[in-house]
Motif scaffolding. Structure first.
Motif, short mmCIF file in Angstrom:
data_model
loop_
_atom_site.label_atom_id
_atom_site.label_comp_id
_atom_site.label_asym_id
_atom_site.label_seq_id
_atom_site.Cartn_x
_atom_site.Cartn_y
_atom_site.Cartn_z
N ASP A 41 0.82 -1.21 0.00
CA ASP A 41 0.00 0.00 0.00
C ASP A 41 0.85 1.26 0.00
O ASP A 41 0.50 2.26 -0.63
N THR A 42 1.98 1.22 0.71
CA THR A 42 2.85 2.39 0.76
C THR A 42 3.49 2.65 -0.60
O THR A 42 3.52 3.79 -1.08
N LEU A 43 3.98 1.60 -1.24
CA LEU A 43 4.59 1.77 -2.56
C LEU A 43 3.56 2.25 -3.58
O LEU A 43 3.84 3.12 -4.41
N LEU A 44 2.35 1.70 -3.50
CA LEU A 44 1.29 2.13 -4.42
C LEU A 44 0.96 3.60 -4.20
O LEU A 44 0.78 4.36 -5.16
N TYR A 45 0.89 4.01 -2.94
CA TYR A 45 0.55 5.40 -2.63
C TYR A 45 1.59 6.36 -3.23
O TYR A 45 1.24 7.40 -3.78
N ILE A 46 2.85 6.00 -3.11
CA ILE A 46 3.91 6.85 -3.67
C ILE A 46 3.79 6.91 -5.19
O ILE A 46 3.91 7.98 -5.80
N GLU A 61 13.11 4.06 5.45
CA GLU A 61 12.46 4.88 4.43
C GLU A 61 11.02 4.41 4.21
O GLU A 61 10.10 5.23 4.07
N LEU A 62 10.81 3.10 4.20
CA LEU A 62 9.47 2.57 3.97
C LEU A 62 8.52 2.98 5.09
O LEU A 62 7.41 3.46 4.84
N TYR A 63 8.95 2.82 6.34
CA TYR A 63 8.07 3.14 7.47
C TYR A 63 7.85 4.65 7.58
O TYR A 63 6.79 5.09 8.03
N ALA A 64 8.82 5.44 7.17
CA ALA A 64 8.63 6.89 7.16
C ALA A 64 7.54 7.26 6.16
O ALA A 64 6.66 8.08 6.45
N THR A 221 17.15 11.05 3.39
CA THR A 221 16.11 10.46 2.55
C THR A 221 14.99 9.87 3.39
O THR A 221 13.81 9.94 3.02
N ALA A 222 15.35 9.28 4.53
CA ALA A 222 14.34 8.70 5.42
C ALA A 222 13.57 9.78 6.17
O ALA A 222 12.39 9.62 6.47
N LEU A 223 14.25 10.86 6.49
CA LEU A 223 13.60 11.93 7.27
C LEU A 223 12.67 12.79 6.42
O LEU A 223 11.71 13.37 6.94
#
Length: 291
Positions: A41-46, A61-64, A221-223
């Motif tokens: 869902d996160t990848l799709l949202y991006i 990065e994913l959880y951010a 990048t994560a922040l």
């Protein structure tokens, strides 16, 4: 199979699968159904956001991006700037309080919380039903009482890391004690060392993923996805460079025999895109040299 069933458009499923194949750590995470859903869902949202954001390559990065997504999904577009700032402020406060509860819960091996716990950490119960609150916190009703838990243990570990990351830059006492009656501990580097020390001393390894996230949050990048959720000061990158050297020093001092602690240190470095040590350890593991 999950991706094909989860998404109606095969193009998205194919692109997500290709990305997962290119990043082994994300692929491994998808062996857990709950996390597989979060990742997809996160990848799709991006992908659907229309921005030029690069897809996450590390767990941090994913959880951010996941937290950023949950803070934005369901919020009306086109709000007045003042109201949007109020919304960001509310989410920042909620994340800070959830992070504090997550951190001290993690130290106590506590993963379920009641309403009194939430109130003790300054969490407004009404906000648990907001887009962000409901996105990371699950409410469990029973005939007797109501309890809450984070959507997954790794979400608790990530929120705990965000709390520690922000607090360690201004705290003057040891964050591993909720009491202020401790020896002074000033400066991010001292707090980071303390976190690594506690992680390596924990026999059950229950702080390992927490310190991976804590390390990963040193990456700009994560922040970046958390810029509206965390109160962040300027960071010139020196802390990231220092942390890489510090972790590499710990690995070097561990000697030639690979231990589980060394493996976690290598995973910490991977969160900063330093993968050489992890590849070396994987080779040692294939040779059977795990201590």
């Amino acid at each position: 199979i999950f991706l094909n069933h989860h998404f109606s458009e095969q193009d998205f499923a194919s692109r997500i699968w290709t990305h997962l194949e290119s990043h082994k750590i994300l692929m491994v995470m998808c062996s857990i159904p709950c996390i597989c859903w979060m990742v997809a869902d996160t990848l799709l949202y991006i992908m659907q956001s229309g921005t030029q954001e690069s897809l996450p390559r590390t767990c941090t990065e994913l959880y951010a991006h996941f937290c950023s997504m949950k803070a934005e999904v369901g919020e009306p577009r086109g709000r007045e700037p003042v109201k949007m700032e109020q919304l960001h402020g509310t989410n920042r406060k909620l994340l800070a309080n959830l992070g504090r509860m997550a951190f001290y819960g993690l130290l106590k091996h506590k993963y379920t919380f009641n309403e009194q716990d939430l109130k003790a950490y300054g969490i407004d119960l009404l906000l648990t039903q907001s887009s962000f609150g409901a996105g990371v916190l699950i409410r469990v009703e029973s005939g007797i009482h109501t309890t809450y838990r984070l959507t997954h243990l790794t979400v608790q570990e990530f929120l705990a890391a965000t709390f520690y990351h922000v607090s360690s830059k201004r705290a003057i006492f040891d964050l591993f004690s909720e009491s202020t009656m401790t020896w002074p501990k000033i400066g991010f580097q001292n707090h980071f060392r303390s976190a690594l020390q506690h992680s390596q001393q924990a026999e059950d390894g229950h702080l390992d993923v927490f310190v991976r996230f804590l390390t990963g949050l040193l990456s700009p990048t994560a922040l970046k996805p958390l810029s509206g959720l965390l109160t962040l000061g300027k960071d010139d990158g020196n802390q990231k460079v220092w942390a890489v050297g510090f972790l590499q020093g710990l690995l070097a001092s561990a000697g030639a025999v690979v231990s589980l602690r060394s493996v976690n240190l290598a995973y910490c470095l991977q969160e900063l895109q330093h993968t050489e040590q992890l590849r070396s350890i994987e080779e040692d593991l294939r040779d059977g040299s795990l201590a």
